[in-house]
Design an enzyme around this catalytic site. Structure first.
Site, PDB file in Angstrom:
ATOM      1  N   GLN A 107      10.611 -21.391 -25.748  1.00 48.17           N
ATOM      2  CA  GLN A 107       9.153 -21.355 -25.913  1.00 48.17           C
ATOM      3  C   GLN A 107       8.476 -22.549 -25.232  1.00 48.17           C
ATOM      4  OE1 GLN A 107       7.181 -19.001 -26.961  1.00 48.17           O
ATOM      5  NE2 GLN A 107       8.899 -17.630 -27.370  1.00 48.17           N
ATOM      6  N   SER A 108       8.956 -22.930 -24.078  1.00 41.28           N
ATOM      7  CA  SER A 108       8.422 -24.073 -23.349  1.00 41.28           C
ATOM      8  C   SER A 108       6.969 -23.866 -22.922  1.00 41.28           C
ATOM      9  CB  SER A 108       9.283 -24.328 -22.108  1.00 41.28           C
ATOM     10  OG  SER A 108       8.624 -25.176 -21.198  1.00 41.28           O
ATOM     11  N   ASN A 109       6.100 -24.817 -23.296  1.00 41.89           N
ATOM     12  CA  ASN A 109       4.720 -24.831 -22.796  1.00 41.89           C
ATOM     13  C   ASN A 109       4.689 -25.227 -21.318  1.00 41.89           C
ATOM     14  OD1 ASN A 109       3.924 -24.473 -25.527  1.00 41.89           O
ATOM     15  ND2 ASN A 109       3.940 -26.686 -25.838  1.00 41.89           N
TER      16      ASN A 109
END
Length: 396
Positions: A107-109
């Site tokens: 879930q990397s921004n």
């Protein structure tokens, strides 16, 4: 909306920058419902700087500010910093780049902001998402949904090629073979490390943000010292905190001859979000990034910044990176229900939890007593990331 001008030192102002952010600063607004009521003294006033509202591109957040100083190299005919950090001796690219490649947790921004930037620049994007980074996926009750929704979904919507790596996959620690593969296909790949921190220019964006905040302080007419005495921000890969430290130290050096008032030094508190590495590891990284940014701005990195400037808070890391525990979820709900500010489950919720505990404990009041202050100003930097919330729908 204000278009506060930013007066940078000459050497800093000459470093190439490609504007991604809005022309006006990201807003700073008060959080009055969270601000403790007097008595007791001192009055603690809490504000938020909305980096999640700083740019017009998808899922605005702190990485766009970092990327502004990287884009000129991306578009250069001979990019200097395109290689993987473990293979810097590889032959330089004959650019400009045709594809941006980066990495992150599921879930990397950061990967979303790199993918959005690629689309804006007319480039391709490839993101490597590792199942083994952090504990968010392992803690999810619905892992299949976790790897399809939230930031993963947005990466795909932006047209990025998404490769999900299994835990322990060698590309998760060294993605250089991907760059070689792309070169063999005729692409000109530009590697941006996770969080953009290990990129040589990664700290400059938040060094510039320090100057922006200082201009906003003047415009706002803050009480007490007239500036933010405590600044709370997430510390993940480290260059956001390191850049802020370097920028504020540069400001202090510049203003020593102009401002004869004796004012206490700002306290920049980096709130760690992962228990994987000890605090000392992160402290050394932050110092490295702060000194690297200082050198680029034209000041002696070892005389201007020391470990005394690095303050990291590790009590709120929880059980894992990306894991939303009950206490952190409580801070997220408190911010939403009292101020209608939505946080992200990985970074800003932990920062808010840490900031609120500092406000409710005695350390800030001790600082006020030490410096004879009847008002203390606290700034919470909201670095974005709310798009990940969809993947955390099963957290009760």
């Amino acid at each position: 909306m204000s278009k506060t001008s930013i007066q940078l030192p000459e050497i800093f102002s000459q470093i190439p920058r490609h504007q991604i952010l809005y022309t006006h600063p990201s807003p700073i607004h008060p959080l009055p419902t969270l601000t403790p009521r007097s008595p007791p003294q001192p009055q603690i006033s809490i504000f938020a700087k909305r980096e999640d509202q700083a740019a017009p591109l998808a899922c605005a957040g702190n990485k766009y500010r970092k990327l502004e100083y990287i884009v000129p190299d991306v578009l250069s005919k001979t990019p200097l910093h395109a290689n993987h950090e473990k293979h810097t001796d590889f032959n330089p690219l004959i650019g400009p780049a045709t594809i941006l490649v980066t990495e992150g947790a599921i879930q990397s921004n950061h990967t979303v902001q790199v993918a959005a930037l690629a689309r804006k620049l007319g480039l391709k994007a490839l993101v490597l998402l590792s199942r083994g980074t952090g504990g968010g996926l392992a803690a999810s009750q619905d892992p299949n949904t976790f790897v399809r929704t939230g930031n993963v979904q947005i990466n795909r919507l932006l047209g990025a090629e998404v490769r999900i790596l299994e835990k322990g996959h060698p590309l998760a620690s060294d993605a250089f073979p991907v760059l070689e593969e792309l070169r063999a296909e005729g692409e000109v790949p530009y590697w941006i490390p996770g969080g953009a921190s290990l990129h040589p220019l990664g700290g400059l964006g938040y060094a510039r943000a320090a100057f922006e905040i200082a201009e906003q302080e003047v415009e706002m007419g803050l009480g007490g010292t007239g500036r933010f005495d405590f600044i709370f921000v997430a510390c993940g890969s480290g260059s956001t905190v390191g850049g802020l430290i370097a920028g504020f130290r540069m400001l202090e050096i510049m203003r020593e001859s102009e401002d004869r008032r004796i004012r206490p030094q700002r306290n920049i508190i980096g709130v760690l979000n992962s228990p994987t590495k000890p605090r000392s590891y992160h402290e050394e990284r932050v110092l490295l990034f702060a000194q690297r940014a200082s050198a680029l701005m034209g000041i002696d990195p070892h005389q201007s910044v020391s470990m005394d400037d690095v303050r990291l808070e590790d009590r709120f890391v929880g059980s894992g990176y990306g894991v939303l525990d009950g206490e952190t979820k409580g801070a997220m709900e408190r911010m939403a229900r009292l101020e209608a500010v939505v946080l992200d489950p990985v970074y800003t919720a932990k920062v808010a939890r840490g900031m609120l505990q500092w406000v409710e404990e005695d350390e800030i009041r001790q600082y006020a007593r030490l410096h004879s202050l009847d008002e203390v100003n606290v700034l919470f930097i909201h670095t974005g990331g709310q798009a990940a919330l969809g993947a955390y729908a099963d957290v009760n």
